[in-house]
Design a protein around this motif. Structure first.
Motif, PDB file in Angstrom:
ATOM      1  N   MET A 164     -11.237  72.631  18.697  1.00  0.00           N
ATOM      2  CA  MET A 164      -9.949  72.610  18.469  1.00  0.00           C
ATOM      3  C   MET A 164      -9.285  73.965  17.478  1.00  0.00           C
ATOM      4  SD  MET A 164      -7.632  69.804  16.356  1.00  0.00           S
ATOM      5  CE  MET A 164      -7.681  68.486  17.504  1.00  0.00           C
ATOM      6  N   ALA A 165      -8.288  74.432  17.846  1.00  0.00           N
ATOM      7  CA  ALA A 165      -7.706  75.533  17.107  1.00  0.00           C
ATOM      8  C   ALA A 165      -8.884  76.753  17.172  1.00  0.00           C
ATOM      9  CB  ALA A 165      -7.494  75.190  15.881  1.00  0.00           C
ATOM     10  N   GLY A 166      -9.692  76.822  18.330  1.00  0.00           N
ATOM     11  CA  GLY A 166     -10.676  77.739  18.254  1.00  0.00           C
ATOM     12  C   GLY A 166     -12.131  77.386  17.689  1.00  0.00           C
ATOM     13  N   ARG A 167     -12.006  76.478  16.965  1.00  0.00           N
ATOM     14  CA  ARG A 167     -13.156  76.171  16.181  1.00  0.00           C
ATOM     15  C   ARG A 167     -13.885  74.744  16.255  1.00  0.00           C
ATOM     16  NH1 ARG A 167     -12.290  79.087  11.448  1.00  0.00           N
ATOM     17  NH2 ARG A 167     -14.478  78.862  10.968  1.00  0.00           N
ATOM     18  N   ASN A 168     -14.987  74.563  16.031  1.00  0.00           N
ATOM     19  CA  ASN A 168     -15.678  72.979  16.219  1.00  0.00           C
ATOM     20  C   ASN A 168     -15.047  72.189  15.044  1.00  0.00           C
ATOM     21  OD1 ASN A 168     -17.201  73.681  18.437  1.00  0.00           O
ATOM     22  ND2 ASN A 168     -18.796  74.764  16.901  1.00  0.00           N
ATOM     23  N   LEU A 169     -14.742  71.051  15.661  1.00  0.00           N
ATOM     24  CA  LEU A 169     -14.393  69.803  14.753  1.00  0.00           C
ATOM     25  C   LEU A 169     -15.387  68.756  14.763  1.00  0.00           C
ATOM     26  CD1 LEU A 169     -12.613  67.258  16.131  1.00  0.00           C
ATOM     27  CD2 LEU A 169     -11.182  69.195  16.324  1.00  0.00           C
ATOM     28  N   TYR A 170     -15.610  68.209  13.800  1.00  0.00           N
ATOM     29  CA  TYR A 170     -16.444  67.039  13.766  1.00  0.00           C
ATOM     30  C   TYR A 170     -15.875  65.997  13.090  1.00  0.00           C
ATOM     31  CZ  TYR A 170     -19.517  71.152  13.936  1.00  0.00           C
ATOM     32  OH  TYR A 170     -20.272  72.233  14.177  1.00  0.00           O
ATOM     33  N   TRP A 171     -15.941  64.542  13.719  1.00  0.00           N
ATOM     34  CA  TRP A 171     -15.425  63.243  13.500  1.00  0.00           C
ATOM     35  C   TRP A 171     -16.059  62.102  13.899  1.00  0.00           C
ATOM     36  CZ3 TRP A 171     -14.569  65.754  17.766  1.00  0.00           C
ATOM     37  CH2 TRP A 171     -14.193  64.887  18.719  1.00  0.00           C
ATOM     38  N   CYS A 172     -15.872  60.911  13.058  1.00  0.00           N
ATOM     39  CA  CYS A 172     -16.575  59.799  13.459  1.00  0.00           C
ATOM     40  C   CYS A 172     -15.400  58.929  14.120  1.00  0.00           C
ATOM     41  CB  CYS A 172     -16.960  59.158  12.126  1.00  0.00           C
ATOM     42  SG  CYS A 172     -17.353  57.209  12.567  1.00  0.00           S
ATOM     43  N   PRO A 173     -15.893  58.647  15.503  1.00  0.00           N
ATOM     44  CA  PRO A 173     -14.609  57.774  16.329  1.00  0.00           C
ATOM     45  C   PRO A 173     -14.313  56.409  15.790  1.00  0.00           C
ATOM     46  CG  PRO A 173     -16.481  58.720  17.551  1.00  0.00           C
ATOM     47  CD  PRO A 173     -17.013  58.975  16.340  1.00  0.00           C
ATOM     48  N   THR A 174     -15.237  55.958  14.829  1.00  0.00           N
ATOM     49  CA  THR A 174     -14.935  54.539  14.247  1.00  0.00           C
ATOM     50  C   THR A 174     -14.186  54.643  13.107  1.00  0.00           C
ATOM     51  OG1 THR A 174     -16.895  53.669  15.482  1.00  0.00           O
ATOM     52  CG2 THR A 174     -15.920  52.463  13.370  1.00  0.00           C
ATOM     53  N   CYS A 175     -14.792  55.722  12.063  1.00  0.00           N
ATOM     54  CA  CYS A 175     -13.915  55.526  10.848  1.00  0.00           C
ATOM     55  C   CYS A 175     -12.572  56.566  10.892  1.00  0.00           C
ATOM     56  CB  CYS A 175     -14.894  56.466  10.095  1.00  0.00           C
ATOM     57  SG  CYS A 175     -16.209  55.595   9.329  1.00  0.00           S
ATOM     58  N   GLN A 176     -12.484  57.234  11.876  1.00  0.00           N
ATOM     59  CA  GLN A 176     -11.047  58.076  12.101  1.00  0.00           C
ATOM     60  C   GLN A 176     -10.476  57.718  13.431  1.00  0.00           C
ATOM     61  OE1 GLN A 176     -14.059  61.579  11.136  1.00  0.00           O
ATOM     62  NE2 GLN A 176     -12.037  62.452  10.624  1.00  0.00           N
ATOM     63  N   PRO A 177     -10.414  56.504  13.700  1.00  0.00           N
ATOM     64  CA  PRO A 177      -9.411  56.016  14.874  1.00  0.00           C
ATOM     65  C   PRO A 177      -8.401  56.994  15.229  1.00  0.00           C
ATOM     66  CG  PRO A 177      -9.111  54.659  13.152  1.00  0.00           C
ATOM     67  CD  PRO A 177     -10.103  55.376  12.777  1.00  0.00           C
ATOM     68  N   PRO A 178      -7.730  57.133  16.508  1.00  0.00           N
ATOM     69  CA  PRO A 178      -6.662  57.761  16.953  1.00  0.00           C
ATOM     70  C   PRO A 178      -5.380  57.000  16.487  1.00  0.00           C
ATOM     71  CG  PRO A 178      -8.081  57.609  18.599  1.00  0.00           C
ATOM     72  CD  PRO A 178      -8.688  56.815  17.759  1.00  0.00           C
ATOM     73  N   LEU A 179      -4.410  57.657  15.889  1.00  0.00           N
ATOM     74  CA  LEU A 179      -3.341  57.191  15.296  1.00  0.00           C
ATOM     75  C   LEU A 179      -2.451  56.657  16.423  1.00  0.00           C
ATOM     76  CD1 LEU A 179      -1.592  56.702  12.726  1.00  0.00           C
ATOM     77  CD2 LEU A 179      -0.362  58.820  13.246  1.00  0.00           C
ATOM     78  N   ARG A 180      -2.109  55.195  16.612  1.00  0.00           N
ATOM     79  CA  ARG A 180      -1.436  54.476  17.575  1.00  0.00           C
ATOM     80  C   ARG A 180       0.063  54.718  17.583  1.00  0.00           C
ATOM     81  NH1 ARG A 180      -5.261  52.876  21.064  1.00  0.00           N
ATOM     82  NH2 ARG A 180      -7.400  52.640  20.214  1.00  0.00           N
ATOM     83  N   GLY A 181       0.500  54.724  18.490  1.00  0.00           N
ATOM     84  CA  GLY A 181       2.313  54.732  18.126  1.00  0.00           C
ATOM     85  C   GLY A 181       2.853  55.916  17.551  1.00  0.00           C
ATOM     86  N   SER A 182       3.962  55.265  17.030  1.00  0.00           N
ATOM     87  CA  SER A 182       4.698  56.476  16.020  1.00  0.00           C
ATOM     88  C   SER A 182       4.521  56.260  14.654  1.00  0.00           C
ATOM     89  CB  SER A 182       6.128  56.766  16.828  1.00  0.00           C
ATOM     90  OG  SER A 182       6.675  55.547  16.516  1.00  0.00           O
TER      91      SER A 182
END
Length: 276
Positions: free
Chosen positions: A255-273
């Motif tokens: 992302m943005a030309g760099r490596n990003l790291y995240w936990c799919p469980t602890c950082q769930p996608p924001l749903r809706g608006s």
């Protein structure tokens, strides 16, 4: 590339070594010879850091601006000064010490107007008491770009680099792709305060530690992290390893030309608006 806490540590160290005394300046490599001549013999009045930029303020309103970039590095020692080794862009001596700079992206003498322009193009620095987090939030809230990219934008948050951006998002429980428009004032205050605290700890320790007490190697009976950047972290450079909180494998992506790291469980996608 060094993050903001490293530059603030350098500003403090250089202040201790040279401020209040005349400094002899040279450029053994030759690329900074003209700039060195402008400050040679002048008194260093003060030093400061703004994000990833280091400023040495000399008498007569002359300022040396240094940006280390990927390869820049300072070395120092007590006099007598050793013979030049390698490509030394700038050498300072005075008050019983020497300081060498190698490989920076920028090393230049600026007039006051140019210093003002530099300040104007940089965002809020969490390590500076004069920072304006509200100004940073105004730009973040107006953007649909991912929050990770916005935190990395030095015109918005100065000094926050790859490690801090990844780690503060994990600690906030926010997916890196969360749009800036989703971050309300209260949530931004939480993120800013956490980032400021982490970076201040980085200044004090000289390394980046982001894990809470219950997730340290001692508390979890695990081996310390081994990485050239040092420090204990949740997601940075831990792809495929279990999350220290939930055990899910840490993910990695660009992302943005760099490596990003995240936990799919602890950082769930924001749903809706909804607003975070």
């Amino acid at each position: 590339m060094p993050e903001g806490h490293t530059i603030h540590r350098l500003a403090t160290r250089h202040r201790e070594l040279f401020v209040g005394n005349p400094v002899a300046a040279s450029s053994p490599q030759g690329r900074f010879a003209t700039g060195a001549a402008l400050i040679d013999g002048r008194v260093l009045r003060d030093t400061e850091a703004i994000g990833k930029h280091l400023l040495h303020h000399y008498e007569d309103d002359r300022t040396v601006h240094v940006h280390l970039g990927l390869y820049g590095k300072f070395t120092e020692g007590e006099l007598p000064v050793p013979g030049p080794v390698g490509q030394i862009r700038m050498r300072l001596t005075g008050s019983g010490h020497w300081l060498d700079l190698r490989g920076p992206t920028a090393c230049e003498v600026l007039e006051p107007a140019a210093v003002a322009l530099l300040r104007a193009r940089l965002g809020a620095d969490p390590l500076r008491d004069d920072a304006d987090p509200a100004a940073a939030h105004a730009r973040i809230r107006a953007s649909t770009k991912p929050l990770f990219a916005l935190l990395m934008d030095q015109s918005i948050v100065a000094g926050c680099g790859l490690i801090y951006a990844n780690e503060v998002l994990f600690r906030a429980g926010l997916a890196p792709e969360t749009p800036g428009t989703a971050i309300g004032a209260a949530r931004w205050t939480e993120i800013w305060d956490d980032l400021r605290a982490l970076m201040k700890e980085g200044v004090a320790r000289g390394r980046i530690d982001t894990v809470h007490t219950e997730h340290t190697p001692e508390a979890m009976s695990r081996a310390p992290r081994v990485d050239r950047h040092g420090g204990e972290v949740y997601v940075y450079r831990r792809p495929g390893q279990p999350c220290l909180v939930c055990g899910t494998a840490i993910a990695r992506g660009p992302m943005a030309g760099r490596n990003l790291y995240w936990c799919p469980t602890c950082q769930p996608p924001l749903r809706g608006s909804r607003t975070a």
